[in-house]
Motif scaffolding. Structure first.
Motif, short mmCIF file in Angstrom:
data_model
loop_
_atom_site.label_atom_id
_atom_site.label_comp_id
_atom_site.label_asym_id
_atom_site.label_seq_id
_atom_site.Cartn_x
_atom_site.Cartn_y
_atom_site.Cartn_z
N GLU A 130 0.96 -1.46 -0.15
CA GLU A 130 0.04 0.02 0.04
C GLU A 130 0.96 1.21 -0.11
N ASP A 131 2.15 1.22 0.65
CA ASP A 131 2.75 2.43 0.84
C ASP A 131 3.39 2.77 -0.48
N LEU A 132 3.93 1.71 -1.26
CA LEU A 132 4.50 1.58 -2.51
C LEU A 132 3.60 2.46 -3.51
N VAL A 133 2.03 1.87 -3.44
CA VAL A 133 1.18 2.41 -4.37
C VAL A 133 0.96 4.09 -4.06
N ARG A 134 0.95 4.25 -2.91
CA ARG A 134 0.63 5.62 -2.39
C ARG A 134 1.80 6.60 -3.01
N THR A 135 3.02 6.03 -2.79
CA THR A 135 4.20 6.86 -3.13
C THR A 135 4.16 7.03 -4.68
N GLY A 136 3.99 6.19 -5.39
CA GLY A 136 3.84 6.17 -6.81
C GLY A 136 2.46 7.14 -7.36
N ILE A 137 1.43 6.94 -6.69
CA ILE A 137 0.49 8.22 -7.10
C ILE A 137 0.92 9.76 -6.55
N VAL A 138 1.50 9.86 -5.35
CA VAL A 138 2.00 10.97 -5.03
C VAL A 138 3.06 11.45 -6.18
N ILE A 139 3.95 10.74 -6.64
CA ILE A 139 4.98 11.18 -7.45
C ILE A 139 4.32 11.67 -8.93
N GLY A 140 3.40 10.61 -9.23
CA GLY A 140 2.65 10.89 -10.46
C GLY A 140 1.88 12.26 -10.44
N VAL A 141 1.19 12.61 -9.35
CA VAL A 141 0.46 13.88 -9.21
C VAL A 141 1.73 15.11 -9.34
N VAL A 142 2.50 14.80 -8.81
CA VAL A 142 3.80 16.05 -8.80
C VAL A 142 4.16 16.28 -9.94
N ILE A 143 4.46 15.13 -10.69
CA ILE A 143 5.01 15.17 -12.00
C ILE A 143 3.97 15.96 -13.00
N THR A 144 2.46 15.68 -12.70
CA THR A 144 1.81 15.99 -13.57
C THR A 144 1.62 17.69 -13.24
N LEU A 145 1.83 18.17 -12.01
CA LEU A 145 1.43 19.57 -11.72
C LEU A 145 2.65 20.23 -12.46
N ILE A 146 3.85 19.72 -12.45
CA ILE A 146 4.99 20.49 -13.07
C ILE A 146 4.88 20.69 -14.55
N ILE A 147 4.07 19.65 -15.17
CA ILE A 147 3.95 19.56 -16.70
C ILE A 147 3.03 20.69 -17.02
N LEU A 148 1.82 20.67 -16.04
CA LEU A 148 0.78 21.76 -16.31
C LEU A 148 1.43 22.87 -16.18
N GLY A 149 2.15 23.27 -15.27
CA GLY A 149 2.73 24.68 -14.97
C GLY A 149 3.72 24.95 -16.34
N LEU A 150 4.54 24.09 -16.85
CA LEU A 150 5.07 24.33 -17.94
C LEU A 150 4.28 24.48 -19.29
N GLN A 151 3.22 23.75 -19.28
CA GLN A 151 2.33 23.98 -20.32
C GLN A 151 1.61 25.24 -20.26
N ALA A 152 1.09 25.82 -18.87
CA ALA A 152 0.57 27.10 -18.97
C ALA A 152 1.69 28.13 -19.41
N LEU A 153 2.94 27.84 -19.29
CA LEU A 153 4.21 28.68 -19.92
C LEU A 153 4.03 28.86 -21.31
N PHE A 154 4.19 27.72 -21.93
CA PHE A 154 4.10 27.53 -23.31
C PHE A 154 3.02 28.32 -23.74
#
Length: 234
Positions: A130-154
């Motif tokens: 369960e901890d591994l799945v939780r960590t994977g989801i958090v990392i995925g969401v963080v990466i998604t937010l970074i990508i969204l921020g870069l997309q907004a800039l572009f």
């Protein structure tokens, strides 16, 4: 001739034999034939400082001739262009896709426990905890937010007419559509189905934005904006 007779010009004793009469002045010396008198310009030329016959004074145009036209200001400049509809539609679709991606990330965070439970039920690997799945989801969401921020800039730079930002959007948007089509469709829960629907709408809007920015009116406007910046006008 006797001494009592006078010469033709009077008494030779008083004026000299053969000399000119008294009071007579000889004419001024004449210049050689074909040359003007001293102090006068040659024949056929006007006095100094005066225009010759048939020529206008210095600095004036010949009568009957209009002045030569000058080159128009801004010669070679392209026709001014407003931001075309294709650019407005493309940027609007990309902004809508960005908003849906942000909503998708928020929903993922709010239903963290449901996603973990769903992932544990679908997993057949005993090593996944369960901890591994939780960590994977958090990392995925963080990466998604970074990508969204870069997309907004572009997207912002593309709205301003920066062609390099449009190219970046083509690359990132194309990869997003490709991997999104391969990754969507998993999950059977209500929350997962909602996220899947958001993902599909986001991909459709991204595809619309990419196509709209690649159309001919968009290309002409980005070329015009590039000319403006090259000439210090934008």
């Amino acid at each position: 001739m006797t001494s009592g007779q006078s010469g033709p010009y009077g008494d030779p004793g008083e004026q000299g034999q053969g000399g000119p009469p008294q009071g007579w002045n000889p004419p001024p010396s004449q210049p050689p034939y074909g040359q003007p008198p001293q102090g006068q310009p040659p024949y056929g030329q006007p006095p100094y400082g005066q225009p010759s016959q048939g020529q206008p004074p210095y600095g004036e145009q010949y009568p009957g001739y209009a002045p030569a036209p000058s080159a128009p200001t801004g010669y070679g400049a392209p026709t001014p262009m407003e931001r075309p509809t294709t650019v407005r539609v493309g940027i609007g679709a990309l902004v809508a896709s960005l908003v849906l991606g942000l909503i998708q990330s928020i929903v993922t965070f709010s239903d963290m426990e449901g996603l973990i439970e769903q992932s544990m039920l679908e997993s057949t690997d005993a090593a996944i905890t369960e901890d591994l799945v939780r960590t994977g989801i958090v990392i995925g969401v963080v990466i998604t937010l970074i990508i969204l921020g870069l997309q907004a800039l572009f997207i912002w730079f593309a709205w301003q007419g920066r062609n390099w930002a449009r190219i970046v959007i083509w690359v990132l948007g194309g990869l997003s559509v490709l991997f999104g089509l391969l990754g969507l469709g998993a999950g059977t829960g209500q929350s997962t189905g909602f996220l899947t629907s958001l993902g599909w709408f986001s991909l459709i809007l991204t595809a619309v934005g990419i196509v709209a920015l690649a159309l001919k009116p968009s290309n002409e406007w980005y070329r015009y904006r590039g000319w403006q910046r090259a000439n210090g006008q934008g």
